[in-house]
Design a protein around this motif. Structure first.
Motif, PDB file in Angstrom:
ATOM      1  N   ARG A 118      -2.658  21.187 -34.305  1.00 29.21           N
ATOM      2  CA  ARG A 118      -1.882  20.924 -35.336  1.00 29.21           C
ATOM      3  C   ARG A 118      -1.867  20.963 -36.696  1.00 29.21           C
ATOM      4  N   ALA A 119      -3.809  21.619 -36.771  1.00 27.05           N
ATOM      5  CA  ALA A 119      -3.515  21.435 -38.459  1.00 27.05           C
ATOM      6  C   ALA A 119      -3.465  23.209 -39.173  1.00 27.05           C
ATOM      7  N   SER A 120      -3.240  24.242 -38.174  1.00 27.09           N
ATOM      8  CA  SER A 120      -3.070  24.985 -37.729  1.00 27.09           C
ATOM      9  C   SER A 120      -1.617  25.889 -38.760  1.00 27.09           C
ATOM     10  N   VAL A 121      -1.713  27.048 -39.680  1.00 29.28           N
ATOM     11  CA  VAL A 121      -0.546  27.046 -40.743  1.00 29.28           C
ATOM     12  C   VAL A 121       0.101  28.306 -39.541  1.00 29.28           C
ATOM     13  N   GLN A 122      -0.978  29.110 -38.817  1.00 30.58           N
ATOM     14  CA  GLN A 122       0.620  29.806 -38.211  1.00 30.58           C
ATOM     15  C   GLN A 122      -0.163  29.838 -36.560  1.00 30.58           C
ATOM     16  N   ARG A 123       0.312  29.241 -36.328  1.00 30.33           N
ATOM     17  CA  ARG A 123       1.073  28.790 -34.696  1.00 30.33           C
ATOM     18  C   ARG A 123       1.547  29.795 -34.162  1.00 30.33           C
ATOM     19  N   PRO A 124       0.457  30.164 -32.510  1.00 30.12           N
ATOM     20  CA  PRO A 124       1.337  31.118 -31.600  1.00 30.12           C
ATOM     21  C   PRO A 124       2.683  29.933 -30.894  1.00 30.12           C
ATOM     22  N   ASP A 125       3.117  30.779 -30.890  1.00 30.02           N
ATOM     23  CA  ASP A 125       4.544  30.535 -29.328  1.00 30.02           C
ATOM     24  C   ASP A 125       4.486  30.296 -28.665  1.00 30.02           C
ATOM     25  N   ASP A 126       3.308  29.072 -27.522  1.00 28.58           N
ATOM     26  CA  ASP A 126       3.310  29.012 -26.811  1.00 28.58           C
ATOM     27  C   ASP A 126       3.277  27.493 -26.398  1.00 28.58           C
ATOM     28  N   VAL A 127       3.167  26.782 -25.201  1.00 31.76           N
ATOM     29  CA  VAL A 127       4.363  25.401 -25.167  1.00 31.76           C
ATOM     30  C   VAL A 127       3.288  24.387 -25.919  1.00 31.76           C
ATOM     31  N   LEU A 128       2.226  24.536 -26.666  1.00 36.44           N
ATOM     32  CA  LEU A 128       1.388  23.400 -27.134  1.00 36.44           C
ATOM     33  C   LEU A 128       2.662  23.296 -28.437  1.00 36.44           C
ATOM     34  N   THR A 129       2.951  24.282 -28.820  1.00 39.86           N
ATOM     35  CA  THR A 129       3.591  24.527 -30.717  1.00 39.86           C
ATOM     36  C   THR A 129       5.040  24.175 -29.463  1.00 39.86           C
ATOM     37  N   ARG A 130       5.447  24.707 -29.708  1.00 38.55           N
ATOM     38  CA  ARG A 130       6.942  24.038 -29.084  1.00 38.55           C
ATOM     39  C   ARG A 130       7.044  22.949 -28.266  1.00 38.55           C
ATOM     40  N   LEU A 131       5.966  21.984 -27.968  1.00 39.14           N
ATOM     41  CA  LEU A 131       6.091  20.855 -27.397  1.00 39.14           C
ATOM     42  C   LEU A 131       5.338  19.646 -29.235  1.00 39.14           C
ATOM     43  N   LEU A 132       4.981  20.684 -30.547  1.00 36.04           N
ATOM     44  CA  LEU A 132       4.242  19.500 -30.940  1.00 36.04           C
ATOM     45  C   LEU A 132       5.616  20.070 -31.907  1.00 36.04           C
ATOM     46  N   ASP A 133       6.630  21.054 -31.846  1.00 31.32           N
ATOM     47  CA  ASP A 133       7.997  20.891 -33.093  1.00 31.32           C
ATOM     48  C   ASP A 133       9.150  20.442 -32.601  1.00 31.32           C
ATOM     49  N   ALA A 134       8.855  19.948 -30.917  1.00 27.09           N
ATOM     50  CA  ALA A 134      10.094  18.560 -29.712  1.00 27.09           C
ATOM     51  C   ALA A 134      10.835  18.222 -30.324  1.00 27.09           C
ATOM     52  N   HIS A 135      10.564  17.264 -31.517  1.00 24.76           N
ATOM     53  CA  HIS A 135      10.925  15.684 -31.731  1.00 24.76           C
ATOM     54  C   HIS A 135      11.816  16.189 -33.247  1.00 24.76           C
ATOM     55  N   ALA A 136      11.508  17.650 -33.765  1.00 24.67           N
ATOM     56  CA  ALA A 136      12.231  17.691 -35.720  1.00 24.67           C
ATOM     57  C   ALA A 136      14.046  18.395 -34.443  1.00 24.67           C
ATOM     58  N   ALA A 137      14.161  18.913 -33.249  1.00 27.67           N
ATOM     59  CA  ALA A 137      14.796  18.987 -32.558  1.00 27.67           C
ATOM     60  C   ALA A 137      15.750  18.208 -31.808  1.00 27.67           C
ATOM     61  N   GLU A 138      15.162  17.128 -31.709  1.00 32.98           N
ATOM     62  CA  GLU A 138      15.613  15.834 -31.107  1.00 32.98           C
ATOM     63  C   GLU A 138      15.703  14.720 -31.672  1.00 32.98           C
ATOM     64  N   GLY A 139      15.341  14.551 -32.707  1.00 33.58           N
ATOM     65  CA  GLY A 139      15.926  13.767 -33.982  1.00 33.58           C
ATOM     66  C   GLY A 139      14.840  12.854 -33.665  1.00 33.58           C
TER      67      GLY A 139
END
Length: 414
Positions: free
Chosen positions: A213-234
Motif C-alpha cells: 500500500r505504501a509503495s509507489v512502484q508496484r509490481p504487476d502481481d495478484v496483490l497489486t491487482r486486488l489493491l486496484d480492483a475497486h477502482a474498476a468495479e466502482g
C-alpha cells in the motif's frame, strides 16, 4: 415425504465413526449400496450424498440459489481464511468474487513461464545430485514458492508459510470431523499450535499488504491487482482484513491443491505416458485425484433431488472423487489415461468438476492449469521419473486430497 435410503449407523452418532475411519471408502460404499441420493446421519447432522451429474448440476448450478455455504465445514475453515470465497455468506462472497475475479483472468498469467523456470532450475540441480526424490515434498515446495512469487512478487522462504499452513490444514479437518468443537464458542479455545500458526502467517501477509500500500512502484502481481480492483468495479477498496482473508484463501486453496495434483500426475505418468500432452496429464490427474474431494452445501429451503426430499437446513454433500470414478460415465475409471482429454474426445456433461461447478467455480483454475502444464512439460522434457519399488500410493482425505506418506522416485536425465 419420500426419504432417501442410507446406512443406519449407530444410535448416537450415526455414520460419523465410519466416515472418520475411512471417508472415501465409506462414501463409495454408501453410494454403491443406496444409489445416487443417500441419506447420512452424523450425530445431530443430517446430510445427503448426491452422486449423479444431473443431480449435482441441480445443486451447484441450476438451483444454486437454494444452496449456500453456511455449513459446518465452512464455519471451521473460516477460522483460518476469514469470510472469504471459501466461507463467506452470499453478500460478502459476491463482493469478493466481483473484485477478485478480474485478477485471475487467463491473460493475467501469460508471463509466468520465466517465474516458474527460475524456481525449477535449482530444483533440477538438486535432483541431479540426489538421484532420488520425494515427489510429494518436491511439488509442495515448488508450488508454494510459485504461489508466493505470483501472488506477492516475494521470495520469502516458502517454509515460513508452508509449515504453519500444515498445522492449519490438519487442525481444521480435525475440527470438521469432531462432533463437538469448543473453538466455536470462543476463538480463545483454539489449540495453541493453531493460534500460533495463524499469527505467523498473518504477520507475513499483513506486512506484505501494508508495504505494498505504501509503495509507489508496484509490481504487476495478484496483490497489486486486488489493491486496484475497486477502482474498476466502482465500490469500496478491499480492507487489509479482506485482503488478508483473500491471500490466505489463495495460499491454502491454491498451492495445496495444485501441488497434490502434480504429485499424482508424476506418480502415474512416469514411463511411456509421460509423452502425452502435459495439459491432458494434469486433467487426468485431477479426475482421479481431485484435490477438493468433497463439497458441502446447506439447503435454504426444502427441495427434491432425484425424487427424494431434502429438508430445509440439511447438508448436501457432493464428492468429485466418487463422481469422477463412475464407470457408467468414465469407462475403466481407475485407469490413468490422459487420452480421455485429447481434443475432440467426448466427455460426460457435469461428471467432471475438479474446480467445482456453477457460480462458485474456482477463480484460480486457469492459474493452476498453467502452472501444472508448465511444470509437467519441463520435468518430462529433461527427466525420467520412476517409482522406487515397494511403494503403493495412498490417499489421505482432509481439507484436500493429500498423500498419506512420502512417495520416492528415481530421477535421471532423459
Amino acid at each position: 415425504m419420500t426419504r432417501a435410503p442410507g446406512p443406519k449407523g449407530s444410535l448416537l452418532w450415526g455414520s460419523l465413526g465410519a466416515f472418520k475411519a475411512d471417508s472415501l471408502g465409506f462414501l463409495a460404499q454408501a453410494a454403491q449400496d443406496h444409489g445416487d441420493v443417500v441419506r447420512l446421519r452424523f450425530g445431530p447432522i443430517t446430510a445427503h450424498l448426491v452422486n449423479h451429474p444431473a443431480l449435482v448440476e441441480q445443486v451447484l448450478s441450476r438451483n444454486a440459489a437454494n444452496y449456500d455455504k453456511a455449513t459446518r465445514s465452512a464455519d471451521r475453515i473460516a477460522a483460518t481464511t476469514g469470510r472469504s470465497l471459501l466461507s463467506a455468506d452470499q453478500t460478502a462472497w459476491a463482493r469478493h468474487r466481483r473484485l477478485i475475479q478480474p485478477a485471475f483472468q487467463p491473460r493475467a498469467f501469460d508471463g509466468i513461464g520465466p517465474v516458474l523456470d527460475d524456481l525449477i532450475a535449482p530444483m533440477f540441480v538438486r535432483w541431479d545430485k540426489a538421484g532420488k526424490i520425494d515427489i510429494v515434498d518436491e511439488m509442495m515446495q515448488l508450488v508454494i514458492a510459485a504461489a508466493i512469487r505470483i501472488l506477492f512478487s516475494s521470495s520469502i522462504d516458502p517454509q515460513r508459510i508452508n509449515a504453519p499452513l500444515e498445522i492449519l490444514l490438519a487442525d481444521t479437518w480435525r475440527r470438521i470431523e469432531a462432533p463437538l468443537d469448543a473453538s466455536l464458542l470462543s476463538p480463545r479455545l483454539h489449540r495453541p499450535a493453531f493460534k500460533k500458526a495463524v499469527a505467523q502467517i498473518d504477520a507475513i501477509v499483513l506486512d506484505l499488504i501494508q508495504t505494498r500500500r505504501a509503495s509507489v512502484q508496484r509490481p504487476d502481481d495478484v496483490l497489486t491487482r486486488l489493491l486496484d480492483a475497486h477502482a474498476a468495479e466502482g465500490e469500496a477498496q478491499l480492507t487489509d482484513q479482506e485482503l488478508r482473508d483473500a491471500a490466505m484463501t489463495l495460499l491454502l486453496a491454491g498451492h495445496e491443491t495444485t501441488a497434490n495434483a502434480l504429485s499424482w500426475a508424476f506418480i502415474h505418468a512416469s514411463g511411456t505416458i509421460q509423452a502425452a500432452d502435459p495439459a491432458h496429464i494434469f486433467a487426468e490427474a485431477i479426475r482421479l485425484y481431485p484435490s477438493i474431494w468433497i463439497i458441502e452445501r446447506r439447503a435454504l429451503q426444502a427441495d427434491t433431488i432425484g425424487g427424494f426430499d431434502i429438508p430445509r437446513g440439511s447438508s448436501v454433500l457432493i464428492s468429485p472423487f466418487l463422481l469422477h470414478r463412475r464407470a457408467d460415465f468414465w469407462p475403466d475409471p481407475t485407469r490413468f489415461d490422459p487420452a480421455r482429454f485429447a481434443d475432440g474426445t467426448p466427455r460426460p456433461r457435469d461428471a467432471y468438476l475438479p474446480f467445482g461447478l456453477g457460480q462458485h467455480r474456482c477463480v484460480g483454475l486457469h492459474l493452476a492449469n498453467k502452472i501444472a502444464a508448465h511444470v509437467i512439460g519441463r520435468v518430462f522434457a529433461e527427466f525420467d521419473l520412476r517409482a522406487l519399488p515397494g511403494q503403493t500410493p495412498h490417499t489421505d482425505p482432509g481439507i484436500t486430497l493429500r498423500h498419506a506418506q512420502p512417495f520416492w522416485m528415481s530421477v535421471s536425465r532423459s
